[in-house]
Design a protein around this motif. Structure first.
Motif, short mmCIF file in Angstrom:
data_model
loop_
_atom_site.label_atom_id
_atom_site.label_comp_id
_atom_site.label_asym_id
_atom_site.label_seq_id
_atom_site.Cartn_x
_atom_site.Cartn_y
_atom_site.Cartn_z
N MET A 68 -21.36 -12.29 -18.56
CA MET A 68 -20.49 -11.33 -19.17
C MET A 68 -19.07 -11.54 -18.64
N THR A 69 -18.12 -11.68 -19.52
CA THR A 69 -16.73 -11.88 -19.10
C THR A 69 -15.92 -10.65 -19.45
N GLU A 70 -14.97 -10.36 -18.60
CA GLU A 70 -14.09 -9.23 -18.85
C GLU A 70 -12.76 -9.75 -19.37
N ASP A 71 -12.26 -9.07 -20.37
CA ASP A 71 -10.94 -9.42 -20.90
C ASP A 71 -9.91 -8.55 -20.20
N ARG A 72 -9.30 -9.12 -19.20
CA ARG A 72 -8.26 -8.40 -18.46
C ARG A 72 -6.92 -9.05 -18.75
N LYS A 73 -5.91 -8.18 -18.82
CA LYS A 73 -4.56 -8.71 -18.96
C LYS A 73 -4.16 -9.33 -17.63
N PRO A 74 -3.50 -10.48 -17.68
CA PRO A 74 -3.03 -11.03 -16.40
C PRO A 74 -2.00 -10.08 -15.80
N ARG A 75 -2.05 -9.96 -14.50
CA ARG A 75 -1.12 -9.07 -13.81
C ARG A 75 0.29 -9.65 -13.88
N ARG A 76 1.23 -8.81 -14.28
CA ARG A 76 2.61 -9.27 -14.37
C ARG A 76 3.21 -9.36 -12.97
N ALA A 77 4.05 -10.36 -12.81
CA ALA A 77 4.67 -10.58 -11.51
C ALA A 77 5.65 -9.46 -11.18
N GLN A 78 5.64 -9.07 -9.92
CA GLN A 78 6.58 -8.07 -9.43
C GLN A 78 7.87 -8.76 -9.02
N ASP A 79 8.96 -8.06 -9.18
CA ASP A 79 10.24 -8.54 -8.69
C ASP A 79 10.83 -7.41 -7.86
N VAL A 80 11.89 -7.67 -7.15
CA VAL A 80 12.55 -6.64 -6.34
C VAL A 80 13.93 -6.38 -6.93
N TYR A 81 14.22 -5.12 -7.14
CA TYR A 81 15.47 -4.68 -7.75
C TYR A 81 16.31 -3.93 -6.72
N THR A 82 17.62 -4.16 -6.78
CA THR A 82 18.56 -3.43 -5.94
C THR A 82 19.02 -2.22 -6.72
N LEU A 83 18.84 -1.04 -6.13
CA LEU A 83 19.19 0.22 -6.78
C LEU A 83 20.07 1.05 -5.86
N VAL A 84 21.03 1.76 -6.44
CA VAL A 84 21.80 2.76 -5.71
C VAL A 84 21.45 4.10 -6.34
N VAL A 85 20.92 5.00 -5.51
CA VAL A 85 20.48 6.30 -5.99
C VAL A 85 21.39 7.37 -5.39
N GLU A 86 21.98 8.17 -6.27
CA GLU A 86 22.78 9.31 -5.82
C GLU A 86 21.85 10.51 -5.76
N VAL A 87 21.88 11.21 -4.62
CA VAL A 87 21.05 12.40 -4.45
C VAL A 87 21.93 13.61 -4.18
N GLY A 88 21.45 14.75 -4.65
CA GLY A 88 22.12 16.02 -4.38
C GLY A 88 21.43 16.71 -3.21
N ARG A 89 21.81 17.94 -2.98
CA ARG A 89 21.22 18.71 -1.88
C ARG A 89 19.96 19.44 -2.33
N LYS A 90 19.04 19.58 -1.40
CA LYS A 90 17.79 20.30 -1.62
C LYS A 90 17.32 20.77 -0.25
N SER A 91 16.75 21.93 -0.19
CA SER A 91 16.24 22.45 1.07
C SER A 91 15.27 21.45 1.71
N GLY A 92 15.49 21.16 2.98
CA GLY A 92 14.61 20.25 3.71
C GLY A 92 14.86 18.78 3.44
N ASP A 93 16.02 18.43 2.87
CA ASP A 93 16.28 17.03 2.51
C ASP A 93 16.65 16.14 3.69
N GLY A 94 16.99 16.73 4.83
CA GLY A 94 17.32 15.93 6.00
C GLY A 94 18.72 15.36 6.02
N LEU A 95 19.54 15.70 5.03
CA LEU A 95 20.92 15.23 5.02
C LEU A 95 21.74 16.03 6.03
N PRO A 96 22.86 15.47 6.50
CA PRO A 96 23.71 16.21 7.45
C PRO A 96 24.12 17.57 6.87
N ASP A 97 24.28 18.56 7.76
CA ASP A 97 24.53 19.95 7.35
C ASP A 97 25.67 20.11 6.33
#
Length: 110
Positions: free
Chosen positions: A1-30
């Motif tokens: 019995m053979t399984e028809d599986r999709k080949p796993r797509r290759a992962q790459d690494v992306y550079t991202l800059v994420v802007e975050v706002g304030r939230k209680s407990g976020d650990g950002l400076p006061d």
């Protein structure tokens, strides 16, 4: 019995800059009004890398507001950017661990 599986797509690494706002407990400076996080995130495409990064940051009690993609290492090098050894090592770690690496945090103040 053979399984028809999709080949796993290759992962790459992306550079991202994420802007975050304030939230209680976020650990950002006061007195910070938010921050920018430089992240390296693995994914089969940039959209997946963004989704995973936002999900992980939310789990860490951060409040992502905006994500800017800067491409893969190959895309950045093709655009003439130089990648330092330290940056390349962080990218490789993100790839090896199939994870999101927060490389730098810059707090914003009014």
């Amino acid at each position: 019995m053979t399984e028809d599986r999709k080949p796993r797509r290759a992962q790459d690494v992306y550079t991202l800059v994420v802007e975050v706002g304030r939230k209680s407990g976020d650990g950002l400076p006061d007195k910070a009004t938010g921050a920018a996080l430089l992240c390296y995130a693995s994914g089969v495409d940039e959209a997946e890398a963004v989704r995973e990064t936002v999900a992980i940051l939310k789990q860490a009690d951060l409040a992502p507001l905006d994500v800017t993609g800067h491409g893969t290492r190959a895309e950045r090098e093709a655009a003439g950017e130089e990648i330092s050894e330290d940056e390349a090592a962080l990218m490789q770690r993100a790839a090896d661990e199939n994870s999101v690496i927060v490389a730098q945090m810059t707090a914003f103040y009014d």
